[in-house]
Design a protein around this motif. Structure first.
Motif, PDB file in Angstrom:
ATOM      1  N   PHE A  45       0.802  -1.201   0.028  1.00  0.00           N
ATOM      2  CA  PHE A  45      -0.017  -0.040   0.054  1.00  0.00           C
ATOM      3  C   PHE A  45       0.776   1.083   0.033  1.00  0.00           C
ATOM      4  O   PHE A  45       1.543   1.468   0.762  1.00  0.00           O
ATOM      5  CB  PHE A  45      -0.906  -0.093   1.066  1.00  0.00           C
ATOM      6  N   PHE A  46       0.820   1.941  -1.123  1.00  0.00           N
ATOM      7  CA  PHE A  46       1.472   3.297  -1.164  1.00  0.00           C
ATOM      8  C   PHE A  46       0.438   4.209  -0.906  1.00  0.00           C
ATOM      9  O   PHE A  46      -0.493   4.647  -1.799  1.00  0.00           O
ATOM     10  CB  PHE A  46       2.106   3.430  -2.611  1.00  0.00           C
ATOM     11  N   TRP A  47       0.649   5.106   0.138  1.00  0.00           N
ATOM     12  CA  TRP A  47      -0.256   5.996   0.400  1.00  0.00           C
ATOM     13  C   TRP A  47      -0.101   7.263  -0.508  1.00  0.00           C
ATOM     14  O   TRP A  47       0.902   8.106  -0.407  1.00  0.00           O
ATOM     15  CB  TRP A  47       0.022   6.478   1.664  1.00  0.00           C
ATOM     16  N   LEU A  48      -1.193   7.618  -1.115  1.00  0.00           N
ATOM     17  CA  LEU A  48      -1.186   9.121  -1.982  1.00  0.00           C
ATOM     18  C   LEU A  48      -2.698   9.571  -1.727  1.00  0.00           C
ATOM     19  O   LEU A  48      -3.668   9.231  -1.907  1.00  0.00           O
ATOM     20  CB  LEU A  48      -1.365   8.593  -3.466  1.00  0.00           C
ATOM     21  N   GLY A  49      -2.478  10.743  -0.743  1.00  0.00           N
ATOM     22  CA  GLY A  49      -3.440  11.328  -0.047  1.00  0.00           C
ATOM     23  C   GLY A  49      -3.709  12.590  -0.729  1.00  0.00           C
ATOM     24  O   GLY A  49      -2.967  13.305  -1.620  1.00  0.00           O
ATOM     25  N   ASP A  50      -4.980  13.048  -0.365  1.00  0.00           N
ATOM     26  CA  ASP A  50      -5.271  14.319  -0.763  1.00  0.00           C
ATOM     27  C   ASP A  50      -6.157  15.036   0.177  1.00  0.00           C
ATOM     28  O   ASP A  50      -6.900  14.255   1.138  1.00  0.00           O
ATOM     29  CB  ASP A  50      -6.490  14.243  -2.036  1.00  0.00           C
ATOM     30  N   THR A  51      -5.635  16.447   0.552  1.00  0.00           N
ATOM     31  CA  THR A  51      -6.365  17.157   1.517  1.00  0.00           C
ATOM     32  C   THR A  51      -7.584  17.703   1.172  1.00  0.00           C
ATOM     33  O   THR A  51      -7.566  18.755   0.582  1.00  0.00           O
ATOM     34  CB  THR A  51      -5.517  17.967   2.230  1.00  0.00           C
ATOM     35  N   GLY A  52      -8.780  16.917   1.556  1.00  0.00           N
ATOM     36  CA  GLY A  52     -10.163  17.346   1.463  1.00  0.00           C
ATOM     37  C   GLY A  52     -10.536  17.740   2.803  1.00  0.00           C
ATOM     38  O   GLY A  52     -11.661  17.305   3.197  1.00  0.00           O
ATOM     39  N   TRP A  53      -9.935  18.692   3.406  1.00  0.00           N
ATOM     40  CA  TRP A  53     -10.147  18.685   4.859  1.00  0.00           C
ATOM     41  C   TRP A  53     -11.787  19.284   5.111  1.00  0.00           C
ATOM     42  O   TRP A  53     -12.298  18.900   5.926  1.00  0.00           O
ATOM     43  CB  TRP A  53      -9.298  20.039   5.277  1.00  0.00           C
ATOM     44  N   GLU A  54     -12.465  20.127   4.274  1.00  0.00           N
ATOM     45  CA  GLU A  54     -13.670  20.596   4.422  1.00  0.00           C
ATOM     46  C   GLU A  54     -14.543  19.823   3.680  1.00  0.00           C
ATOM     47  O   GLU A  54     -15.948  20.205   3.599  1.00  0.00           O
ATOM     48  CB  GLU A  54     -13.751  22.153   3.989  1.00  0.00           C
ATOM     49  N   LEU A  55     -14.417  18.484   3.374  1.00  0.00           N
ATOM     50  CA  LEU A  55     -15.257  17.663   2.524  1.00  0.00           C
ATOM     51  C   LEU A  55     -16.565  17.597   3.130  1.00  0.00           C
ATOM     52  O   LEU A  55     -17.671  17.783   2.407  1.00  0.00           O
ATOM     53  CB  LEU A  55     -14.438  16.285   2.388  1.00  0.00           C
ATOM     54  N   PHE A  56     -16.638  17.208   4.328  1.00  0.00           N
ATOM     55  CA  PHE A  56     -17.820  16.778   5.098  1.00  0.00           C
ATOM     56  C   PHE A  56     -18.718  18.230   5.353  1.00  0.00           C
ATOM     57  O   PHE A  56     -19.922  18.095   5.479  1.00  0.00           O
ATOM     58  CB  PHE A  56     -17.948  16.096   6.429  1.00  0.00           C
ATOM     59  N   HIS A  57     -18.091  19.332   5.320  1.00  0.00           N
ATOM     60  CA  HIS A  57     -18.560  20.588   5.823  1.00  0.00           C
ATOM     61  C   HIS A  57     -19.219  21.339   4.667  1.00  0.00           C
ATOM     62  O   HIS A  57     -20.263  22.082   4.704  1.00  0.00           O
ATOM     63  CB  HIS A  57     -17.495  21.329   6.571  1.00  0.00           C
ATOM     64  N   ARG A  58     -18.723  21.356   3.698  1.00  0.00           N
ATOM     65  CA  ARG A  58     -19.097  22.491   2.454  1.00  0.00           C
ATOM     66  C   ARG A  58     -19.421  21.772   1.229  1.00  0.00           C
ATOM     67  O   ARG A  58     -20.146  22.188   0.405  1.00  0.00           O
ATOM     68  CB  ARG A  58     -17.538  23.024   1.991  1.00  0.00           C
ATOM     69  N   LEU A  59     -19.436  20.334   1.294  1.00  0.00           N
ATOM     70  CA  LEU A  59     -19.957  19.723   0.001  1.00  0.00           C
ATOM     71  C   LEU A  59     -21.389  18.851   0.118  1.00  0.00           C
ATOM     72  O   LEU A  59     -21.570  18.428   1.324  1.00  0.00           O
ATOM     73  CB  LEU A  59     -18.947  18.816  -0.879  1.00  0.00           C
ATOM     74  N   LYS A  60     -22.064  18.631  -0.822  1.00  0.00           N
ATOM     75  CA  LYS A  60     -23.323  18.113  -0.743  1.00  0.00           C
ATOM     76  C   LYS A  60     -22.890  16.675  -1.405  1.00  0.00           C
ATOM     77  O   LYS A  60     -22.134  16.271  -1.928  1.00  0.00           O
ATOM     78  CB  LYS A  60     -24.440  18.546  -1.535  1.00  0.00           C
ATOM     79  N   LYS A  61     -23.922  15.798  -1.254  1.00  0.00           N
ATOM     80  CA  LYS A  61     -23.712  14.424  -1.879  1.00  0.00           C
ATOM     81  C   LYS A  61     -23.251  14.053  -3.227  1.00  0.00           C
ATOM     82  O   LYS A  61     -22.303  13.544  -3.481  1.00  0.00           O
ATOM     83  CB  LYS A  61     -24.967  13.349  -1.396  1.00  0.00           C
ATOM     84  N   ASP A  62     -23.886  14.865  -4.072  1.00  0.00           N
ATOM     85  CA  ASP A  62     -23.637  14.610  -5.403  1.00  0.00           C
ATOM     86  C   ASP A  62     -22.095  15.393  -5.848  1.00  0.00           C
ATOM     87  O   ASP A  62     -21.407  14.897  -6.596  1.00  0.00           O
ATOM     88  CB  ASP A  62     -24.729  15.505  -6.330  1.00  0.00           C
ATOM     89  N   GLU A  63     -21.899  16.194  -4.984  1.00  0.00           N
ATOM     90  CA  GLU A  63     -20.449  16.935  -5.015  1.00  0.00           C
ATOM     91  C   GLU A  63     -19.367  15.868  -4.440  1.00  0.00           C
ATOM     92  O   GLU A  63     -18.271  15.867  -4.890  1.00  0.00           O
ATOM     93  CB  GLU A  63     -20.449  18.260  -4.410  1.00  0.00           C
ATOM     94  N   ILE A  64     -19.739  15.347  -3.417  1.00  0.00           N
ATOM     95  CA  ILE A  64     -18.872  14.487  -2.781  1.00  0.00           C
ATOM     96  C   ILE A  64     -18.601  13.221  -3.818  1.00  0.00           C
ATOM     97  O   ILE A  64     -17.447  12.887  -4.066  1.00  0.00           O
ATOM     98  CB  ILE A  64     -19.398  13.951  -1.461  1.00  0.00           C
ATOM     99  N   ILE A  65     -19.522  12.842  -4.507  1.00  0.00           N
ATOM    100  CA  ILE A  65     -19.439  11.803  -5.480  1.00  0.00           C
ATOM    101  C   ILE A  65     -18.552  12.174  -6.571  1.00  0.00           C
ATOM    102  O   ILE A  65     -17.505  11.571  -7.039  1.00  0.00           O
ATOM    103  CB  ILE A  65     -20.608  11.400  -5.855  1.00  0.00           C
ATOM    104  N   ARG A  66     -18.762  13.331  -7.190  1.00  0.00           N
ATOM    105  CA  ARG A  66     -17.833  13.910  -8.143  1.00  0.00           C
ATOM    106  C   ARG A  66     -16.595  13.893  -7.717  1.00  0.00           C
ATOM    107  O   ARG A  66     -15.557  13.715  -8.478  1.00  0.00           O
ATOM    108  CB  ARG A  66     -18.378  15.320  -8.562  1.00  0.00           C
ATOM    109  N   TYR A  67     -16.333  14.503  -6.314  1.00  0.00           N
ATOM    110  CA  TYR A  67     -14.778  14.667  -6.050  1.00  0.00           C
ATOM    111  C   TYR A  67     -14.263  13.285  -5.830  1.00  0.00           C
ATOM    112  O   TYR A  67     -12.797  13.105  -6.393  1.00  0.00           O
ATOM    113  CB  TYR A  67     -14.865  15.227  -4.620  1.00  0.00           C
ATOM    114  N   LEU A  68     -14.878  12.344  -5.281  1.00  0.00           N
ATOM    115  CA  LEU A  68     -14.468  10.961  -5.124  1.00  0.00           C
ATOM    116  C   LEU A  68     -13.844  10.291  -6.331  1.00  0.00           C
ATOM    117  O   LEU A  68     -12.958   9.643  -6.640  1.00  0.00           O
ATOM    118  CB  LEU A  68     -15.175  10.155  -4.303  1.00  0.00           C
TER     119      LEU A  68
END
Length: 461
Positions: A45-68
């Motif tokens: 497992f090679f960790w490749l992260g993204d900082t989506g710090w405000e993900l739960f706070h600022r996005l709606k479900k359809d936006e979360i899916i688009r981002y993921l």
């Protein structure tokens, strides 16, 4: 009444337990040598992260899916996001009108708020993505700067940790991240007992095998606060956004030398499109700067690295106030060059043997005393190949005495485009001089040298 309500929350089974979703390879664990990560079945497992710090706070479900979906396509496998977010995350509601805590009290979490986190964890799991879940941003423990307010003490930190650990204990795609951009102690305040209490609660709630790390403030490391803490699975440092060419390779070397041995990574290097030292008059970090930091920490022996973008971490849109001069919205930021290029790094590492990497600066002879030009090298434990990251397009003097091969195959890999040119096979000498392809004016390169008798695939494929 409050205590009864909270007790009921703890006793409830983990929210929306996953029954039918297929998770490949099992849970995450540390390799036997202590330096890297692998799945339970031994898959690297090679960790490749993204900082989506405000993900739960600022996005709606359809936006979360688009981002993921976007992050999955680029090769990311860890999304770092915060339950009690930084930007007024406990007083300002999420996009569905829910705040995380009832009466702003950690002992009464709001189930309606956490349902969006449940949704995100499940959607991430479908895509084989980990959520690097921060139970809280650090300003809720030690304010120093930011919105706060300070909410946690030892008692409610333990209870909240146990509650949130229990809520997600059935999900194999959770990595726990404490700290939230704050030191564990300063000259005037020591919050280690609070973080220890939260870690203890998470371990009891989530069960044996919880992966826990600590995200410190800029230009510092978890090892400064927790050099031998048993609950800490891996060390994380933040090289940060103040300066170019911070010697993250030296930090990796230092943390790899700590006993007991733990994996280490840069959990927040310079963000693409971030103003240098938060001042746009200084210019911005761009994709080249991202490659400089990410490649050199990984080649120094890190178990992975995290990418970030100044607009993306805050999910900036025209509907919210900007923090530190984002140049475009988060939607316009999804396909910035650096986001593709860190994926090329992951593919490059995975195209060889990720778990047998050995940092070896002895491969590069006569380095310049200039961090901007400092090349970083590693080899595999059997001596069949090595890689060198060159931040500038210059010739290298190399010591290849570790290789037993008679003939060697040489590749020049372009980290900005993610592919290598045609290889060249030559007789190996113990000391050789090599330079990038003639006529090419690229800034940075990766040199791959391998035993020509071995059946290696093209680098990055």
């Amino acid at each position: 009444m409050k205590k009864i309500f909270f007790l009921l929350l703890i006793l409830l089974p983990a929210a929306n337990i996953v029954h039918a979703q297929k998770w490949q390879h099992g849970r995450l664990q540390v390799t036997r040598d202590g330096h890297y990560l692998q799945y339970h079945d031994g898959t690297p497992f090679f960790w490749l992260g993204d900082t989506g710090w405000e993900l739960f706070h600022r996005l709606k479900k359809d936006e979360i899916i688009r981002y993921l979906d976007n992050r999955k396509e680029k090769g990311f496998n860890v999304i770092q996001a915060v339950a009690l977010a930084e930007l007024d995350g406990v007083l300002k509601a999420n996009q569905y009108g829910q705040v995380p805590l009832i009466n702003n009290d950690p002992s009464t979490p709001n189930d309606n708020y956490f349902e969006l986190i449940d949704f995100t964890v499940q959607e991430a799991m479908k895509r084989q993505l980990f959520i690097g879940l921060l139970p809280t941003w650090g300003d809720k423990v030690l304010k120093l700067w930011g919105a706060g307010p300070v909410l946690f003490n030892e008692t409610n930190a333990y209870a909240y940790g146990k509650w949130i650990g229990n809520r997600y204990k059935e999900y194999p795609n959770i990595i726990w991240i404490l700290g939230g951009d704050r030191p564990a102690f300063t000259d005037t305040a020591d919050k280690r007992s609070v973080w220890r209490a939260m870690a203890k609660g998470i371990e009891e709630g989530a069960g044996k095998g919880a992966i826990i790390t600590y995200h410190p403030a800029g230009e510092s490391s978890s090892a400064a606060f927790w050099p031998d803490e048993k609950w800490l699975t891996l060390h994380m440092f933040q090289s940060g956004h103040a300066r170019k060419n911070i010697p993250s390779w030296e930090w990796v070397k230092r943390e790899r030398g700590i006993v007991p041995v733990k994996p280490v990574l840069d959990g927040e290097p310079d963000y693409e499109d971030h103003p240098i030292n938060w001042n746009k008059e200084n210019g911005y970090f761009r994709d080249y700067d991202v490659r400089n930091q990410c490649y050199r920490s990984v080649f120094a022996g890190a178990c992975g690295v995290t990418y970030g973008n100044q607009a993306m971490w805050q999910f900036y849109s025209k509907d919210v106030a900007p923090i530190a001069f984002p140049e475009r919205t988060w939607q316009e930021t999804l396909d910035r060059p650096g986001a593709f290029q860190v994926g090329y790094l992951k593919k490059l590492i995975e195209s060889r043997s990720p778990l047998t990497r050995v940092p070896d600066q002895g491969i590069v002879r006569r380095q310049k005393d200039d961090p901007a030009a400092y090349a970083v090298a590693f080899r595999d434990v059997s001596g069949d190949y090595c890689m060198v990251y060159l931040p500038v397009s210059e010739q290298l003097e190399l010591n290849l005495s570790f290789m037993t091969a008679t003939d060697i195959r040489i590749w020049w890999f372009d980290p900005s485009l993610g592919h290598a040119g045609e290889p060249m096979t030559v007789k190996k000498e113990n000391f050789m001089v090599m330079g990038p392809p003639a006529g090419e004016k690229k800034k940075d390169w990766v040199l791959i040298i391998e035993n020509a008798a071995k059946k290696f695939t093209e680098p990055g494929k």
